[in-house]
Design an enzyme around this catalytic site. Structure first.
Site, PDB file in Angstrom:
ATOM      1  N   ARG A  27      65.540  10.029 -50.940  1.00  0.00           N
ATOM      2  CA  ARG A  27      64.134  10.420 -50.787  1.00  0.00           C
ATOM      3  C   ARG A  27      63.810  11.372 -51.912  1.00  0.00           C
ATOM      4  NH1 ARG A  27      59.226  10.708 -50.321  1.00  0.00           N
ATOM      5  NH2 ARG A  27      58.067  11.383 -48.460  1.00  0.00           N
ATOM      6  N   GLY A  28      62.986  10.939 -52.862  1.00  0.00           N
ATOM      7  CA  GLY A  28      62.742  11.712 -54.073  1.00  0.00           C
ATOM      8  C   GLY A  28      62.265  13.117 -53.820  1.00  0.00           C
ATOM      9  N   ASP A  30      62.901  15.064 -51.469  1.00  0.00           N
ATOM     10  CA  ASP A  30      63.925  15.927 -50.873  1.00  0.00           C
ATOM     11  C   ASP A  30      65.010  16.349 -51.870  1.00  0.00           C
ATOM     12  OD1 ASP A  30      62.624  15.703 -48.510  1.00  0.00           O
ATOM     13  OD2 ASP A  30      64.070  14.390 -47.536  1.00  0.00           O
ATOM     14  N   THR A  31      65.493  15.389 -52.659  1.00  0.00           N
ATOM     15  CA  THR A  31      66.749  15.656 -53.388  1.00  0.00           C
ATOM     16  C   THR A  31      66.725  15.301 -54.866  1.00  0.00           C
ATOM     17  OG1 THR A  31      67.674  13.456 -52.953  1.00  0.00           O
ATOM     18  CG2 THR A  31      68.004  15.148 -51.259  1.00  0.00           C
ATOM     19  N   GLY A  60      53.825   3.194 -54.261  1.00  0.00           N
ATOM     20  CA  GLY A  60      53.354   2.022 -53.537  1.00  0.00           C
ATOM     21  C   GLY A  60      54.012   1.913 -52.170  1.00  0.00           C
ATOM     22  N   GLU A  94      64.947  -0.181 -48.418  1.00  0.00           N
ATOM     23  CA  GLU A  94      66.172  -0.162 -49.238  1.00  0.00           C
ATOM     24  C   GLU A  94      67.402  -0.188 -48.350  1.00  0.00           C
ATOM     25  OE1 GLU A  94      65.489   2.278 -53.428  1.00  0.00           O
ATOM     26  OE2 GLU A  94      66.264   3.316 -51.669  1.00  0.00           O
TER      27      GLU A  94
END
Length: 1063
Positions: A27-28, A30-31, A60, A94
């Site tokens: 999750r971009g 978050d980390t 998106g 994903e």
């Protein structure tokens, strides 16, 4: 679309269906800026090919198909389950794809619980519950997708993973990278099922390993080269590596130890301690201490492959106590004595034997026929080659590979192994006409020859052991089987042989021997000989029955030969004759029927007085060496040696007449006439249009050089040193446009021709010992030596700005472009704080003079690099009162002449010379507003005095922009010049500008106490055309030092004795 880390391993993935080693799911928000970024960097550093999606793609709602494809083509998926991971439908899609691939394509999934509880993930509690409540509302029309996401989270949370709540992030990253590396390395393992004969070896070796025993074992695998020791060790390593806490396979210890045992020690530690790079040491003893301290508590598997020296074992596995209980150290070697010396028990040494007949046949068939058994009709032929290989795996493999797809006719003949086969297997290399053979192939060949006749050396094809050679020659036991005798090391005692020593060896083709006597003469040598190397041949002639029509090379240095042969012989194959130091040789033989001779070496044949006329027509002769032939008075009347490249007549002191050159010898590149009695340069040199080097050194009668020498447009090196009667150089010397080195040291010349400045490629001009030379100082002064140094300095800064540079030249004034000057031996400079970080270096200079002279035997001298030093000049550069930030000295001696005039010391110091001190100065300058640099010159030796000094600051812009004026150093802004040398009307000015760095102030420099020194803004300098030859001037100045007694090198202007003084 994605971000990929580059790796050399990527090219191999396609073969296994993988494009990436690792796919990162995270999750971009978050980390991405912390844990994920650090993990990505660590993977990339280890060469692990990693896919990480770009953050902007998450904007998106539909996941890009490229990402799904990347998951399918990855070997590992690292899923970083953070607090808000489930809030992203993108991440969940994903994850669902990752779980699908885990089931279908054996994708290995490694979950990372990023400060979350695995049970919360599995049961979707907390933030995960909140996220799914929103998803169920948002995707109520596609609720099956949400159910798939829930199932994927449950499954990934059930996999053993990594937990950040329990340990430091760096430790977790290290563990993740280590696990992936272990798995990746294992996929390169050898499939030992395909290795013929490996099973029987493994059974015996596993017993030696003593699995389950808790003590430390040293185990040896011993055998000759090509037996498969390394392969066996690899199979053991790959089979048992997971049973140990640490592991290391050090391949090719024998070869790699040439780079230093410290490197291998570090590799051992890095392998076992999983890449920890905080271990650093510089010597072997220190390394052994570190190994013992760091590994004594670890159960390790270590392979030391191809050990050949005892010190290698001492450095890498000196004692069992270095390793933890249960460790196994396996050593492969060809030398059993090394194992015994290292106290490896005899019961722990596994002697690797060759393949049995069935195993050899299977391996041979795989290479020759691509199957396990030979086809019908080839069984007996295959057995023939199996016998020839004597069970050596390498020999079996080479023979089988050679015979693959070859005709039956070749099978039925005794094959000469194809060079291409050996090249492909890296068993030989061919470069620059040199043929190098891998030691494995040498050992293989020797082993095969030994098996030809184990008991009778005289029935082997090749002999190289001293005892075998002497036995065969002394007892006359040589037979027609012997094709080569190669006695590399001469016998310790002189050996006497009888006249029939070689009579039985009718097929001898190669002979290398020395230190033997033939008191009864020699009756026979094989006419099949192609190569003879017989130093000290003890007879005056060759056997009368010897017809060397197949001979290619003849080497008989220090022989007693008077005449090689009488009359003419047809020797079409002969290419080399070397009779160096054969002091009984009186004349050369008739060479008219030796059309392919390329080298004739007769150096130091001191009684040679006659050269046969046929020598003058050897069309393929490349190298003719008559050096030291003191009795030689004349050469053939005519010479037509169109292929000759090197012609050496050095030391032919009685040579009176030179031959007539029939045609141009355009290929001649080197001509040595040194130490001859010539009075004038022979006119025939005009025919040597390709001449590169001409050596006339120590021609004591040479009094002049004809202008014809100036037509040699290819000449690069002209040596005239020691020509004591030569007092003038040709006025057209400048026509030698390609000349790079000119040595006139020890001659009687009184001036240099003005055209010397047209030699734009001249790099070395040696003038030492030219006592009558009058115009050197004037020549330098006319060039404006201070500005000349500035021109050379700028050139140096653009090419090698991080290296120091300097010289010593005549002069009594500080060059005008120096901003900071002092009438004493020291000065101080204040540097504004905003310029400290921009400083690239400092140029310093000093005027010095020797006011007293003493006999050399009354001076206290020391020796540096074999040079006697009488005086030293040191320069110390200190920053912010930090003493001796940088100290460099130049040493010189009055042993070869008095230093009468004033001289100028010039040197550039890059900032790298005083990095630590300058960092300290920079930090202080930020607080104080400026830094202080102090330059102090110190003299050592009686009478040496510094009268003035100067300094200049060099900034980055001065190097990057050639048109920028050097701040503080008042650099020349020199316009480009034309090729003509006559236009001197447009003399340029040096524009000084300090405003770029010092603002609009007065630009004061610092005198001895920091006071400013006023200067004019515009100073006349010579026209740029007069300083257009920096190569010439630079090397001229450096070599000029020897003329006034200073001991200089021809490098960067440093003294041979120059040293850095560590403080």
């Amino acid at each position: 679309m994605g971000t990929e880390s580059a790796s050399s391993s990527s090219s191999s993935f396609a073969m296994c269906g993988w494009t990436y080693d690792v796919y990162l799911s995270f999750r971009g928000a978050d980390t991405s800026k912390n844990f994920t970024d650090h993990l990505y960097a660590a993977l990339n550093q280890k060469g692990i090919f990693t896919f990480r999606e770009d953050e902007e793609l998450e904007q998106g709602t539909v996941i890009a198909p490229e990402l799904l494809k990347a998951i399918e083509e990855s070997r590992f998926a690292v899923v970083i389950l953070s607090r808000d991971y489930a809030s992203s439908s993108w991440c969940l899609t994903e994850l669902a794809k990752i779980i699908e691939c885990m089931k279908k394509t054996r994708l290995i999934v490694l979950p990372v619980f990023h400060y979350v509880d695995p049970s919360d993930v599995r049961n979707q509690r907390g933030t995960f519950a909140e996220a799914f409540a929103k998803h169920e509302e948002r995707f109520k029309d596609n609720i099956e997708d949400v159910d798939a996401w829930r199932a994927a989270l449950e499954q990934v949370a059930s996999i053993a993973g990594f937990h950040l709540r329990e340990q430091h992030e760096s430790k977790v990253i290290e563990e993740i990278v280590g696990k992936i590396l272990d798995k990746l390395n294992s996929r390169y393992s050898i499939d030992h099922k395909d290795l013929v004969g490996i099973n029987s070896h493994m059974e015996k070796l596993e017993n030696l390993l003593g699995k389950g025993l808790n003590d430390v074992h040293f185990i040896g695998i011993w055998g000759m080269g090509g037996m498969g020791k390394t392969t066996l060790a690899q199979v053991v390593y790959e089979k048992f590596q997971d049973h140990f806490e640490g592991k290391s396979f050090l391949k090719n210890v024998r070869e790699e130890s040439g780079k230093g045992l410290v490197t291998l020690q570090k590799q051992l530690l890095e392998d076992i301690l999983t890449g920890k790079n905080n271990i650093d040491f510089s010597d072997i003893q220190w390394g052994t201490n570190v190994i013992g301290e760091r590994l004594c508590g670890k159960r390790v598997l270590v392979i030391l492959d191809d050990v050949d020296q005892y010190n290698q074992l001492e450095a890498l596995a000196g004692k069992k106590s270095w390793f933890g209980n249960g460790s196994r150290i396996i050593i492969t070697t060809r030398d059993q004595d090394l194992l015994i010396k290292h106290q490896v028990a005899e019961a722990q040494i596994y002697k690797l034997k060759g393949l049995n007949n069935d195993e050899a046949l299977k391996l041979f068939s795989r290479k020759a026929f691509q199957k396990d058994h030979p086809p019908k009709g080839y069984e007996e032929l295959s057995q023939k080659f199996i016998y020839y290989a004597h069970g050596l795996p390498l020999a079996v493999e080479v023979l089988g590979s050679f015979l693959h797809c070859k005709s039956r006719d070749l099978w039925e003949s005794t094959p000469d192994i194809d060079i291409d086969v050996l090249l492909k297997k890296s068993l030989i290399t061919i470069s620059w006409d040199n043929f190098q053979m891998h030691d494995l192939l040498q050992e293989l060949g020797k082993e095969i020859v030994q098996h030809e006749s184990p008991e009778k050396a005289g029935r082997r094809t090749r002999l190289w052991h001293t005892k075998d050679v002497l036995h065969v020659l002394k007892d006359n036991t040589g037979t027609e089987f012997v094709k080569g005798i190669f006695l590399n090391s001469p016998p310790k005692k002189e050996i006497h042989l009888n006249a029939e020593a070689f009579s039985g060896m009718k097929n001898l083709r190669l002979l290398k021997i020395n230190n033997v006597k033939l008191p009864e003469g020699l009756n026979y040598l094989s006419s099949k000989l192609r190569f003879i190397h017989w130093d000290g041949y003890p007879l005056e002639s060759m056997p009368t029955s010897f017809e060397p029509d197949k001979l290619v090379e003849l080497h008989m240095c220090c022989s007693l030969i008077k005449q090689l042969w009488k009359g003419s012989k047809i020797l079409d194959e002969l290419k080399v004759i070397d009779l160096s130091d054969s002091q009984n040789l009186i004349e050369t033989p008739d060479l008219s029927r030796v059309p392919n001779l390329e080298q004739l070496i007769l150096q130091r044949c001191t009684r040679l007085s006659k050269i046969h006329a046929s020598l003058g027509n050897l069309k393929r002769l490349i190298h003719l060496d008559l050096n030291g032939c003191e009795c030689l008075e004349r050469l053939p009347h005519k010479i037509n040696l169109k292929s000759l490249k090197v012609f050496i007549l050095s030391g032919c002191s009685r040579l009176k007449k030179f031959p007539k050159i029939v045609r141009k010898m355009s290929r001649l590149s080197e001509l040595y006439l040194n130490e001859t009695t010539i009075k004038d340069l022979p006119s025939f040199v005009k025919h040597f249009t390709g001449l590169i080097k001409l050596d006339l050194r120590d021609c004591k009668n040479l009094s002049s050089l004809l202008d014809v020498i100036c037509s040699l447009s290819s000449l690069e090196t002209l040596t005239l040193s020691g020509c004591t009667k030569l007092d003038k150089l040709p006025e057209k010397l400048g026509d030698l446009k390609g000349l790079e080195e000119l040595d006139v040291s020890g001659t009687a010349i009184t001036e240099l021709p003005s055209s010397v400045f047209y030699l734009k490629n001249l790099k070395v001009l040696s003038l030492g010992g030219c006592e009558g030379l009058l115009n050197c100082i004037k020549l330098i002064d006319n060039q404006g030596y201070g500005d000349m140094f500035l021109t050379m300095l700028r050139h140096h800064l653009q090419l090698q700005g991080d290296e120091d540079y300097g010289t010593i030249i005549p002069g009594r004034e500080i060059p005008k472009w120096f901003t900071h000057r002092s009438a004493e031996a020291s000065l101080k400079i204040k540097v504004p704080s905003d310029l400290c970080d921009k400083l690239m270096g400092i140029v310093v200079c000093a005027v010095f003079v020797l006011r007293q002279h003493h006999p050399i035997d009354q001076l206290h001298c020391k020796y540096l690099n074999w040079n006697r030093v009488t005086h030293e000049l040191w320069c110390h550069v200190n920053a912010n009162k930090c003493e001796n930030s940088c100290s460099v000295g130049s040493c010189f001696s009055e042993e070869f002449g008095k230093i009468e005039s004033y001289h100028l010391f010039l040197r550039y110091y890059p900032s790298a010379f005083f990095d630590e001190a300058w960092k300290e100065a920079s930090s202080k300058s930020r607080a104080n507003g400026s830094s202080e640099i102090e330059i102090i010159f110190e003299t050592r030796g009686p009478g040496l005095e510094v009268t003035k000094c100067g300094a200049e600051l060099v900034f980055g812009q001065d190097i990057e922009d050639p048109n920028h004026t050097m701040a503080g150093c008042c650099s020349c802004s020199i316009t480009r010049y034309e090729d003509d040398f006559d236009n001197s009307t447009n003399d340029t000015k040096i524009k000084r500008s300090l405003d770029d760095y010092y603002g609009d102030g007065d630009g004061d420099g610092a005198g001895p106490s920091g006071e400013g020194t006023s200067k004019s803004n515009d100073v006349d300098v010579p026209h740029p055309k007069r300083i257009r030859l920096p190569n010439l001037i630079e090397r001229f100045i450096l070599s000029f030092g020897s003329w006034f007694g200073n001991s200089h090198t021809q490098g960067q202007g440093d003294s041979d004795c120059e040293e850095e003084e560590s403080q």
